[in-house]
Design a protein around this motif. Structure first.
Motif, PDB file in Angstrom:
ATOM      1  N   LEU A  38      -7.452 -35.574  17.361  1.00  0.00           N
ATOM      2  CA  LEU A  38      -8.320 -36.270  16.433  1.00  0.00           C
ATOM      3  C   LEU A  38      -8.209 -35.571  15.090  1.00  0.00           C
ATOM      4  O   LEU A  38      -8.275 -34.344  15.018  1.00  0.00           O
ATOM      5  CB  LEU A  38      -9.768 -36.268  16.921  1.00  0.00           C
ATOM      6  N   HIS A  39      -8.022 -36.344  14.022  1.00  0.00           N
ATOM      7  CA  HIS A  39      -7.870 -35.755  12.699  1.00  0.00           C
ATOM      8  C   HIS A  39      -9.246 -35.614  12.062  1.00  0.00           C
ATOM      9  O   HIS A  39     -10.062 -36.543  12.076  1.00  0.00           O
ATOM     10  CB  HIS A  39      -6.960 -36.623  11.826  1.00  0.00           C
ATOM     11  N   SER A  40      -9.493 -34.419  11.531  1.00  0.00           N
ATOM     12  CA  SER A  40     -10.767 -34.147  10.882  1.00  0.00           C
ATOM     13  C   SER A  40     -10.490 -33.624   9.489  1.00  0.00           C
ATOM     14  O   SER A  40      -9.567 -32.830   9.269  1.00  0.00           O
ATOM     15  CB  SER A  40     -11.566 -33.108  11.696  1.00  0.00           C
ATOM     16  N   ASN A 193      -9.942 -25.957   2.675  1.00  0.00           N
ATOM     17  CA  ASN A 193      -9.510 -27.160   1.965  1.00  0.00           C
ATOM     18  C   ASN A 193      -8.450 -27.981   2.685  1.00  0.00           C
ATOM     19  O   ASN A 193      -8.138 -29.092   2.253  1.00  0.00           O
ATOM     20  CB  ASN A 193      -8.983 -26.765   0.574  1.00  0.00           C
ATOM     21  N   ASP A 194      -7.869 -27.445   3.756  1.00  0.00           N
ATOM     22  CA  ASP A 194      -6.963 -28.239   4.584  1.00  0.00           C
ATOM     23  C   ASP A 194      -7.760 -28.837   5.738  1.00  0.00           C
ATOM     24  O   ASP A 194      -8.760 -28.266   6.180  1.00  0.00           O
ATOM     25  CB  ASP A 194      -5.821 -27.371   5.128  1.00  0.00           C
ATOM     26  N   GLY A 195      -7.305 -29.956   6.248  1.00  0.00           N
ATOM     27  CA  GLY A 195      -7.995 -30.598   7.360  1.00  0.00           C
ATOM     28  C   GLY A 195      -7.686 -29.911   8.680  1.00  0.00           C
ATOM     29  O   GLY A 195      -7.031 -28.864   8.739  1.00  0.00           O
ATOM     30  N   TRP A 196      -8.147 -30.546   9.778  1.00  0.00           N
ATOM     31  CA  TRP A 196      -8.002 -29.969  11.120  1.00  0.00           C
ATOM     32  C   TRP A 196      -7.513 -31.017  12.102  1.00  0.00           C
ATOM     33  O   TRP A 196      -7.856 -32.189  11.984  1.00  0.00           O
ATOM     34  CB  TRP A 196      -9.346 -29.415  11.604  1.00  0.00           C
ATOM     35  N   TYR A 197      -6.677 -30.587  13.045  1.00  0.00           N
ATOM     36  CA  TYR A 197      -6.371 -31.372  14.237  1.00  0.00           C
ATOM     37  C   TYR A 197      -7.247 -30.802  15.358  1.00  0.00           C
ATOM     38  O   TYR A 197      -7.252 -29.593  15.591  1.00  0.00           O
ATOM     39  CB  TYR A 197      -4.906 -31.229  14.648  1.00  0.00           C
TER      40      TYR A 197
END
Length: 988
Positions: A38-40, A193-197
């Protein structure tokens, strides 16, 4: 009979477990599956959820005590790898120290990882992000904030780590709804500042105590699954449940669907809670894919283990065809391979082990776990891995926790592992545990840990420290002096501690260690980060690090001075001057003509000797180096005070047994004897006496070295079968002892008909503060509902009649009751209850109640029992033996005496010093000016002395001669007719 039958079945079960382990040396995966990402989005774009404020005990772990076979296992006495003295090499102060989490969670599970520009911290069950100066970038937030599979999930047991080879941060926790490993992988190097998997890997069973490790072909996870293993065997299943999981790292870094596998540990023997470890790769080079190691220790005190050893497995994963994947036993490293015997089990396997100052609960030593993170690093000539676990350094004495640590090495092309070095770090009487260890790019090792000491004269609350060693130092020794990261100022209010700490190494320089652990301030559990470096910072840097000779002992007129010189720099050094002086006298200077290699040390003996022959004198010796090109003069000088000790001085410092208990009988007397003098001692008398009874004298036939402590068990038992309060005192009787004042100690013990343990008090129920006459017991810690405060004592003058008691609680609406066991039968009858169900209306405030004792109350010492609790739940407050659901029970000592008569003193302080064992110097300082009275009572309440003292030279002084009385314990009181100060003395 039923109990015996259950025990027989248990032995069969454990035997089955051991037999099963012997025939299953290799296994395939017992679980397989996959998870979609899931991309967060970035945390910077989210509304941060504040950490949950509700007090929680995380988590009821799958913890069954490690079962040991009584009398089985080695070592029987001291650990052969025990490092008994601290390192002498000056270590650098922390480069940075800052507070991270502050939480009410029990325990906090501190974890943290450093990257090129950030430090990521997590705990139960939240996280925060800092820059590398300790400034907050993303404030504390609930783990649910991450989103994706973390949404509505904050069960805890977090681990965070930085994958140096992928330049990514990973945040993990576990879940029980459904049983899963939750993993969040940053989409870039910036965790803010980067997203998460985010992934949810279903595990079937609860993946308790998960620990994550970086390897080339996966993220490896070890867990504690002992209860499930036993259930699997009971249910007749063919395989053990999964203990090791492997997650498909390459896919996770891309945010793609990733597979996961679960493996058992074939051939393992476990008897309860356990936590094996994978190898966590750090440095510039990943290991080759495959043969991922798993390691755990096997203790020969456990059923089915014949000798202490380290057991290793290798996991090989085929992500294209997971059925080809396997785990297999690979090595056992035992005594022949350099593994010294160790004793890893405390208190028979229970989880309340290490004593804190005061009356706080004993804390968990974290036995059964290889501590995190088991750092693996590749060097040009070898591969290394370092790890640690807690051991008891001398099972024959009072439990003493130390850190057993290892460096294993392997050929750089692979193959078997060997023990390069081992050590057990326990350099003094303090407990050390909850370690985390790392190895830098130079091969230097850093070790962070928790230290604790319950010595009332020098208490250490749980505190965070570190030590280390250079790669060139003698093997098996932590050579650096300890440095402090955080000194605790309060005890842990629970037995749960940790459950782990975390050491990581800065990927930018490969040399800077970042350590995080748990400590306590009043009312708070805190995590502290300490940043330190071992590697040299200068080319030219030498200094004196120790005065190796002489040492504290009985010294003479022609003592040789030997110092240890350390080369802290990167270049070899020779031909420089070295000096020493004594007590500021003339400096002796000579030339060191040898050569010291970088980060090495050597001893240097001066040819000019010195007179240190004055008995009892402290000599200050200052030694220094004078290297003309030295770039760091701060470490050039070393100063030490050397004591010329009187030759003959021993004493008893503690009585360990017997303890207050229920229905006692003939009990062992165990004491600690310490040699305070300057020469070894042997064949001297030791004695104990119970109340006014016979003095039992035996001969200590062993040899106790200078400034050593040894446990001694009397051959003659003591009779505590009568229900009552006892005073037991013990003493040494060394002829010509130079200081009789430290010869003796005493202990209050009670034989009770009941001890109501088992109540809950963590919500604030029960007694927090208690005051009665000279007793002032504050900030009482919640334990298991019962506290033995029999060492707290005060006089109650029965002619006074009425007394006032002060009580506070942490939960409003509790009720309070009080008894005095006047008939000394170890029970508390209804007619002995003097306060009944008085309401404590509000929390945090001292409330006072009155009680009266009869004019004909029996003189002497009696037990006073107090209870407070929330009576709206289970338990009868006024039944002194009943276990309340929420509340506490405490026992104190009171001595009923006749006609003391009192007056008010204010700030008086009383000190009683022993002069010769029977003569005492009594001194009381006070702003009071009028005459006072000294009285002495025996423990039966009888008055033996009464005299007036007038103030002279600002204090009240009196020489008390007790040579005419029997050996035993007495109470000295100095005061006016309304108030006094009381001290116990021992006459021997």
């Amino acid at each position: 009979m039923l109990k015996k039958y259950f025990y027989f079945l248990l032995l069969i079960l454990l035997g089955h477990l051991n037999l099963y382990s012997q025939v299953n040396e290799k296994a395939g995966p017992v679980l397989s599956g996959s998870a979609k990402a899931l991309h967060s989005g970035p945390l910077a774009d989210k509304e941060l959820l504040p950490p949950g404020g509700k007090f929680k005990i995380y988590n009821p772990k799958n913890r069954s005590a490690n079962r040991v076979v009584p009398g089985k296992g080695y070592p029987k006495t001291q650990d052969a790898a025990w490092q008994k003295e601290a390192g002498e090499i000056p270590s650098k102060k922390p480069e940075l120290v800052f507070d991270a989490a502050s939480s009410g969670s029990t325990p906090t599970d501190p974890t943290g990882a450093v990257g090129p520009n950030h430090y990521l911290n997590a705990w139960n069950s939240a996280f925060a992000i800092y820059d590398k100066q300790g400034n907050i970038l993303s404030p504390p937030a609930d783990l649910q904030t991450i989103g994706g599979t973390f949404e509505d999930e904050d069960l805890g047991d977090p681990i965070v780590f930085y994958d140096q080879f992928a330049d990514r941060f990973i945040i993990t926790q576990f879940s029980d709804s459904p049983n899963s490993l939750l993993v969040a992988v940053s989409q870039g190097p910036d965790p803010v500042n980067d997203g998460w998997y985010t992934y949810r890997f279903l595990t079937g069973t609860l993946p308790d105590y998960p620990k994550f490790f970086v390897w080339s072909d996966g993220y490896y996870v070890t867990t504690n699954q002992d209860p499930e293993e036993i259930r699997a065997i009971q249910d007749g299943e063919d395989g053990l449940s999964e203990v090791v999981y492997v997650l498909e790292r390459d896919k996770m870094l891309q945010g793609e669907e990733a597979k996961h596998l679960g493996f058992p540990l074939p051939g393992i023997t476990v008897n309860g809670f356990y936590s094996p470890a994978g190898f966590f790769a750090v440095g510039d080079e990943l290991p080759p894919k495959g043969n991922a190691p798993i390691i755990y220790f096997q203790d020969d005190a456990w059923l089915g283990v014949t000798q202490d050893h380290l057991k290793m497995w290798e996991v090989n994963v085929d992500w294209e065809n997971v059925d080809n994947s396997s785990i297999s036993e690979s090595q056992e490293l035992g005594p022949e391979e350099g593994v010294s015997p160790f004793h890893s089990t405390f208190d028979g396997g229970s989880f309340e082990n290490l004593s804190q100052p005061g009356d706080a609960p004993d804390v968990d030593a974290l036995q059964g776990a290889v501590m995190y993170p088991t750092a693996y690093r590749r060097f040009p000539t070898h591969n290394s891995v370092v790890f640690n676990f807690v051991v008891d350094v001398d099972p024959s004495r009072v439990e003493h926790a130390g850190i057993r640590w290892y460096e294993l090495r392997q050929d750089p092309q692979g193959g078997p592992w060997s023990v390069f070095q081992e050590g057990t770090y326990a350099p003094d009487y303090s407990d050390r545990w909850c370690g985390s260890i790392g190895i830098d790019k130079n091969g230097n090792i850093g070790l962070g840990f928790t230290v604790l000491n319950d010595n009332p004269e020098n208490p250490i609350y749980p505190s965070l420290r570190y030590t280390g060693r250079y790669a060139t130092d003698p093997p098996g020794i932590m050579t650096l002096k300890e440095e402090s990261i955080a000194e605790g100022t309060s005890a842990n209010p629970s037995n749960r501690y940790g459950d782990y700490s975390h050491m990581t190494i800065d990927p930018v320089d490969g040399e800077t260690f970042w350590f995080i652990g748990e400590y306590f301030t009043p009312g708070a559990r805190r995590n502290k980060v300490g940043v330190f470096k071992i590697a040299p910072e200068f080319d030219n840097d030498v200094g004196v690090v120790d005065i190796t000779s002489p040492s504290n002992s009985t010294l003479g007129a022609n003592e040789q001075i030997t110092v240890t010189i350390r080369n802290f720099g990167r270049l070899p050094q020779s031909n420089f001057q070295v000096s020493y002086s004594v007590d500021g006298g003339q400096e002796v200077t000579q030339t060191f003509t040898g050569t010291i290699a970088p980060t090495s040390q050597t001893d240097f003996t001066f040819s000019t000797n010195v007179n240190l022959s004055e008995i009892g004198k402290d000599y200050t010796i200052v030694a220094s180096t004078h290297l003309s090109s030295d770039e760091n003069t701060e470490n050039d000088i070393y100063e030490e005070i050397i004591k010329n000790l009187p030759p003959d001085d021993v004493g008893v410092t503690a009585i360990h047994s017997p303890e207050t208990g229920e229905r006692l009988g003939m009990e062992e007397v165990v004491i600690t004897v310490e040699n305070f003098g300057g020469e070894p001692q042997s064949n001297f008398p030791v004695s104990y006496k119970l109340d006014e009874g016979e003095t039992v004298t035996e001969t200590f036939t062993g040899t106790i070295g200078v400034q050593e402590q040894i446990s001694y068990t009397f051959g003659r038992l003591v009779d505590l079968s009568a229900p009552k309060v006892y005073q037991l005192f013990a003493t040494t009787n060394l002829p010509d002892d130079s200081n009789p004042e430290n010869d003796s100690t005493e202990k209050t013990i009670a034989n009770l008909n009941c001890i109501p343990e088992g109540s809950e008090c963590f919500l604030g129920d029960g007694i927090r503060d208690f005051y009665l006459e000279d007793i002032g017991n504050e900030n009482i810690f919640c334990t298991n509902g019962y506290n033995d405060f029999l060492s707290y004592s005060t006089l109650l003058d029965r002619s006074k009649g009425t007394f006032q008691v002060g009580v506070s609680t942490g939960f409003s609406g509790n009720q309070f009751s009080l008894w005095i066991d006047f008939n000394d039968n170890g029970a508390f009858e209804e007619e002995e209850r003097l306060i009944t169900s008085e309401v404590i209306p509000s929390a945090g405030t001292i409330h006072t109640f009155q009680f009266s004792i009869p004019e004909d109350a029996p003189l002497g010492e009696h037990i006073l029992r107090v209870r407070a609790g929330d009576t709206s739940f289970a338990g009868d407050l006024n039944n002194p033996c009943d276990v309340m659901e929420y509340g506490t029970t405490h026992d104190y000592s009171v001595v009923v005496v006749s006609s003391i008569e009192d007056s008010v003193l204010g700030d008086a302080e009383l000190i009683v010093s022993s002069m010769q064992g029977t003569v005492f110097e009594v001194n009381m300082t006070s702003s009071y000016q009028n005459p006072v009275w000294i009285t002495v009572h025996d423990m039966l309440g009888r008055k033996l002395v009464e005299n007036m003292i007038r103030k002279s030279l600002g204090s009240y002084s009196y020489t008390l001669d007790m040579s005419y009385v029997a050996t035993g314990v007495y109470l000295v009181r100095v005061g006016t007719r309304e108030e006094g100060r009381v001290q116990r003395i021992i006459v021997h």
